[in-house]
Scaffold this motif. Structure first.
Motif, PDB file in Angstrom:
ATOM      1  N   THR B  51      38.841 -42.946 -10.390  1.00 26.71           N
ATOM      2  CA  THR B  51      39.277 -43.194 -11.752  1.00 26.71           C
ATOM      3  C   THR B  51      40.596 -43.963 -11.710  1.00 26.71           C
ATOM      4  O   THR B  51      41.237 -44.040 -10.647  1.00 26.71           O
ATOM      5  N   ARG B 105      31.471 -40.547 -13.082  1.00 24.88           N
ATOM      6  CA  ARG B 105      31.906 -41.766 -13.763  1.00 24.88           C
ATOM      7  C   ARG B 105      33.415 -41.707 -13.950  1.00 24.88           C
ATOM      8  O   ARG B 105      33.970 -40.626 -14.174  1.00 24.88           O
ATOM      9  N   GLU B 107      35.411 -42.385 -16.377  1.00 25.83           N
ATOM     10  CA  GLU B 107      35.916 -41.765 -17.612  1.00 25.83           C
ATOM     11  C   GLU B 107      35.752 -40.247 -17.568  1.00 25.83           C
ATOM     12  O   GLU B 107      36.571 -39.499 -18.098  1.00 25.83           O
ATOM     13  N   ASP B 108      34.664 -39.789 -16.925  1.00 22.53           N
ATOM     14  CA  ASP B 108      34.456 -38.340 -16.831  1.00 22.53           C
ATOM     15  C   ASP B 108      35.485 -37.701 -15.899  1.00 22.53           C
ATOM     16  O   ASP B 108      35.977 -36.605 -16.159  1.00 22.53           O
ATOM     17  N   ALA B 110      38.465 -38.859 -15.336  1.00 29.16           N
ATOM     18  CA  ALA B 110      39.738 -38.879 -16.055  1.00 29.16           C
ATOM     19  C   ALA B 110      39.831 -37.694 -17.017  1.00 29.16           C
ATOM     20  O   ALA B 110      40.852 -37.007 -17.094  1.00 29.16           O
TER      21      ALA B 110
END
Lengths: 175, 176
Positions: B51, B105, B107-108, B110
């Motif tokens: 991330t 992912r 964003e996940d 983060a």
């Protein structure tokens, strides 16, 4: 070794947190194949196991998880090997049979290595070095499996011994 | 007289088998698969950052002389959330911790770090579980104790509990 009940693997725990390990999914496979009335069945399953709905990743499968190699000869080799490798999170299935993400990633690993020219034997050894003989459905002959391999010979010997005893004793008549 | 007892042998064998089946049905087999890749060097890898704002992880990072933890986790893994306070405690005690995020992912990851804190110096993204497989790991969370030379010394499967923290610190201290 740590306490056993806390780390129950394949059965999703009632409240996620109770299971130390996250069972790496099974629901995606169900979802894509079932429709209509079977959805009710799936819903029941979810209710029964109470598996956390978020407990699965949102990434697409690895490229070679569901895609065959272009070279049929190599694909045949990879397929034969994958059928004799055990899925780690859906025990009792081979990685060829399982829709678990880790099984998909292992198929990707196997196909990538085969495509790079590695032999199936070398790949099996590579995995056994990491997961132990457990990962292979082709157990080697060693101390732990000697009985398994030798049992047929043992039973044959016992059978012959009984048969000869019977035949030889037969002449003498019953006592 | 003796032959009459022999008649019971098949029944006894059946009873034994039946008992064995009942036992295994009520006490399922231990299904944890421990990594065999212990006392061996970290496999070679170079993972991109999982991330933004946190560096990626490569195997050479793990041989800098300091014993450390390598934590295999995922944002979609609920037990990993339960583990976060223990990782924070280890971090606060000065233990270097690196992470490997499995099938995740950016964003996940983060969001996971926002909610649970970030004890990690670096986090590599293992999108196809290739490093996880190379480590002989089969689930999340798992934690590897790695010595200063990058040799894996122990695998912990499942959540690190509060009671485990002192033992882990002592073991890492002993590796120095």
């Amino acid at each position: 070794m740590r306490g056993a009940p806390l780390f129950n693997w394949c059965i999703p725990a009632k409240a996620g947190i109770q299971s130390g390990h996250e069972p790496r999914e099974r629901h995606r496979a169900l979802g894509s194949r079932l429709r209509g009335s079977t959805l009710v069945f799936v819903a029941t399953l979810f209710a029964a196991f109470g598996a956390p709905a978020t407990a699965q990743d949102r990434l697409p499968p690895a490229p070679y998880a569901y895609q065959q190699l272009a070279d049929p000869a190599k694909e045949a080799k990879a397929k034969a090997l994958m059928e004799t490798l055990r899925c780690l999170v859906c025990q009792g299935q081979s990685i060829a049979d399982s829709d678990a993400p880790l099984a998909g990633d292992m198929r990707h690993e196997v196909r990538t290595k085969i495509a790079a020219g590695e032999s199936p034997d070398a790949i099996r050894k590579w995995l056994v070095a990491r997961y132990g003989n457990w990962v292979s459905y082709d157990p080697p002959f060693d101390g732990a499996t000697a009985l398994l391999w030798l049992a047929p010979l043992l039973f044959l010997a016992v059978g012959l011994w009984l048969a000869f005893g019977r035949l030889r004793g037969g002449g003498g008549g019953e006592p | 007289m003796r032959s009459r007892w022999v008649l019971f042998v098949p029944l006894a064998i059946m009873a034994l088998l039946f008992g064995a089946f009942v036992y295994r049905l009520t006490v399922p087999a231990e299904t944890l698969i421990e990594s065999q890749w212990i006392d061996k060097p970290m496999p070679l890898f170079d993972l991109p950052p999982a991330t933004g704002g946190v560096a990626g992880l490569k195997s050479s990072d793990l041989a800098d002389g300091r014993p450390r933890l390598v934590n295999i986790f995922a944002s979609w893994c609920i037990p990993c959330r339960a583990e976060a306070p223990q990782l924070e405690a280890l971090k606060a005690a000065g233990v270097p911790i690196d992470g490997i995020a499995i099938r995740d992912r950016p964003e996940d990851v983060a969001a996971f770090l926002r909610e649970n804190g970030n004890p990690f110096d670096r986090i590599g993204a293992d999108v196809q579980s290739s490093v996880q497989i190379a480590l002989g790991s089969s689930g999340v969370p798992e934690t590897f104790l790695v010595d200063g030379k990058g040799i894996i010394r122990e695998q912990i499967q499942g959540v690190i509990l509060q009671d485990d923290v002192p033992r882990i610190m002592a073991k890492l201290e002993a590796m120095k």
